[in-house]
Design a protein around this motif. Sequence first.
Motif, mmCIF file in Angstrom:
data_model
loop_
_atom_site.group_PDB
_atom_site.id
_atom_site.type_symbol
_atom_site.label_atom_id
_atom_site.label_comp_id
_atom_site.label_asym_id
_atom_site.label_seq_id
_atom_site.Cartn_x
_atom_site.Cartn_y
_atom_site.Cartn_z
ATOM 1 N N ALA A 182 47.607 -27.264 -74.743
ATOM 2 C CA ALA A 182 46.152 -27.256 -74.820
ATOM 3 C C ALA A 182 45.595 -28.520 -74.171
ATOM 4 N N VAL A 183 44.481 -28.368 -73.473
ATOM 5 C CA VAL A 183 43.807 -29.531 -72.893
ATOM 6 C C VAL A 183 43.330 -30.436 -74.029
ATOM 7 N N ASN A 184 43.492 -31.725 -73.865
ATOM 8 C CA ASN A 184 43.194 -32.697 -74.923
ATOM 9 C C ASN A 184 41.707 -33.028 -75.012
ATOM 10 N N VAL A 185 40.911 -31.989 -75.259
ATOM 11 C CA VAL A 185 39.469 -32.185 -75.386
ATOM 12 C C VAL A 185 39.128 -32.747 -76.765
ATOM 13 N N ALA A 186 37.919 -33.300 -76.863
ATOM 14 C CA ALA A 186 37.518 -33.949 -78.113
ATOM 15 C C ALA A 186 37.049 -32.964 -79.172
ATOM 16 N N SER A 222 34.793 -34.177 -68.015
ATOM 17 C CA SER A 222 35.684 -35.334 -68.018
ATOM 18 C C SER A 222 36.528 -35.304 -66.750
ATOM 19 N N LEU A 223 37.059 -36.445 -66.378
ATOM 20 C CA LEU A 223 38.054 -36.500 -65.316
ATOM 21 C C LEU A 223 39.410 -36.055 -65.852
ATOM 22 N N MET A 224 40.276 -35.574 -64.938
ATOM 23 C CA MET A 224 41.633 -35.179 -65.300
ATOM 24 C C MET A 224 42.632 -36.050 -64.542
ATOM 25 N N GLU A 225 43.720 -36.404 -65.218
ATOM 26 C CA GLU A 225 44.792 -37.119 -64.524
ATOM 27 C C GLU A 225 45.807 -36.146 -63.943
ATOM 28 N N ASN A 226 45.844 -34.942 -64.472
ATOM 29 C CA ASN A 226 46.598 -33.831 -63.899
ATOM 30 C C ASN A 226 45.918 -32.548 -64.387
ATOM 31 N N PRO A 227 46.338 -31.378 -63.920
ATOM 32 C CA PRO A 227 45.579 -30.165 -64.243
ATOM 33 C C PRO A 227 45.570 -29.751 -65.712
ATOM 34 N N TRP A 228 46.246 -30.493 -66.593
ATOM 35 C CA TRP A 228 46.216 -30.125 -68.012
ATOM 36 C C TRP A 228 45.889 -31.298 -68.938
ATOM 37 N N THR A 229 45.592 -32.461 -68.369
ATOM 38 C CA THR A 229 45.365 -33.650 -69.188
ATOM 39 C C THR A 229 44.093 -34.374 -68.774
ATOM 40 N N THR A 250 41.544 -37.632 -68.751
ATOM 41 C CA THR A 250 41.589 -39.078 -68.828
ATOM 42 C C THR A 250 40.158 -39.584 -68.837
ATOM 43 N N GLY A 251 39.902 -40.581 -69.648
ATOM 44 C CA GLY A 251 38.539 -41.094 -69.730
ATOM 45 C C GLY A 251 37.688 -40.308 -70.704
ATOM 46 N N ASP A 268 23.448 -34.144 -56.409
ATOM 47 C CA ASP A 268 23.813 -34.446 -55.026
ATOM 48 C C ASP A 268 25.325 -34.540 -54.910
ATOM 49 N N GLU A 269 25.852 -34.079 -53.790
ATOM 50 C CA GLU A 269 27.289 -33.989 -53.592
ATOM 51 C C GLU A 269 27.995 -35.329 -53.760
ATOM 52 N N GLY A 270 27.351 -36.405 -53.363
ATOM 53 C CA GLY A 270 27.976 -37.718 -53.426
ATOM 54 C C GLY A 270 27.683 -38.495 -54.687
ATOM 55 N N SER A 271 27.008 -37.889 -55.638
ATOM 56 C CA SER A 271 26.628 -38.602 -56.856
ATOM 57 C C SER A 271 27.777 -38.623 -57.856
ATOM 58 N N ASP A 272 27.602 -39.385 -58.919
ATOM 59 C CA ASP A 272 28.587 -39.460 -59.991
ATOM 60 C C ASP A 272 28.397 -38.241 -60.885
ATOM 61 N N LEU A 273 29.320 -37.292 -60.800
ATOM 62 C CA LEU A 273 29.162 -36.044 -61.545
ATOM 63 C C LEU A 273 29.361 -36.227 -63.043
ATOM 64 N N LEU A 274 29.856 -37.388 -63.455
ATOM 65 C CA LEU A 274 30.003 -37.669 -64.885
ATOM 66 C C LEU A 274 28.823 -38.461 -65.449
ATOM 67 N N ASP A 275 27.811 -38.674 -64.627
ATOM 68 C CA ASP A 275 26.588 -39.325 -65.095
ATOM 69 C C ASP A 275 25.541 -38.240 -65.329
#
Length: 319
Positions: A121-125, A160-167, A169-170, A225-232
């Motif tokens: 399972a993905v480690n979601v909160a 969230s960002l991923m460090e690999n397709p199932w985990t 990070t951040g 916008d394509e170049g923006s921070d998608l996590l903001d």
Amino acid sequence: MRFTTNKTFRNPIMASGADPWMYRHSDGCYYFMVTCGDRLDLHRSPSMSGVALSPKTTIWLPPEEGPGSRDLWAPEIHFIQGKWYVYFTASDGSGDAGRKIYVLENESDDPTKGIWTEKGAVNVALPGLDGTVLEHGGNLYFMYAGYGHFPDYGSAIYASLMENPWTLTGPEVLLTKPEYEWEKQGGMAINEGPCFLVRNGKVFLIYSASTTWSDDYSLGMLVADEGSDLLDPKSWTKSERPVFAKCTETGIYAPGHNSFTQSPDGLEDWIVYHAIPKSEGGMELRQPRMQKFSWTAEGYPDFGKPVPSDTECPVPSGE
């Protein structure tokens, strides 16, 4: 699937099925999945209009009990970093609190063959459903509908960002929660089913709002916008109105939980979604459908209205 000629098709493309996901791969095939509940089935087809009649392979059966054993919903197939991944929701039978998003991996060129390995399972909160991924700008993003103990809504979309397709990070960030009345129909306030279009210098996050059994289940949209921070969260602008909704004129209700793909020649954009063919029909009557959509002069998607059932529609270009 009901063919009329080799030049047209009719909606719905299957008699029943929810949460349709259609993916066009570089091998020239379309891969298609819908919610089956007790298993994961994968269709493989050389055409879009024939995908529902194409051979299907059961690629996953859940354990008999415990985590991931019940309510297999909303499967999505993705090709990431040279491997196939399927994301799906499942529970332990305890309801929303036991709902998680699981990941399967397959290294075969053909995902209907080879071995599917569960990555866990993905480690979601939060407990949640409808996990999806976006590869963009050298990053891999995960987004899902999370349930929490919220006083005024049932689910919201987190990223969230991923460090690999199932985990992951951040941290996870909240991108959209139900705010408008059209997001709160059917007895619960819901944002779920995120998916993406990247076009014209922008990233469009399309999501489903309200309850899936309500006539007013519909699609909302965020744009960044394509170049923006998608996590903001400040990078995103949310539409105040649904961008795809019921149409009493055509007799189609509750359109939502969609995916996007392109015609075989790559010249047309298509939305694949489920809808209910009569008012107050309930979630058991959800059917997968597909239709071509266009773009506005400002570069935004224009999904139009849900097409009526049994209308003869031209097949996608290149078929």
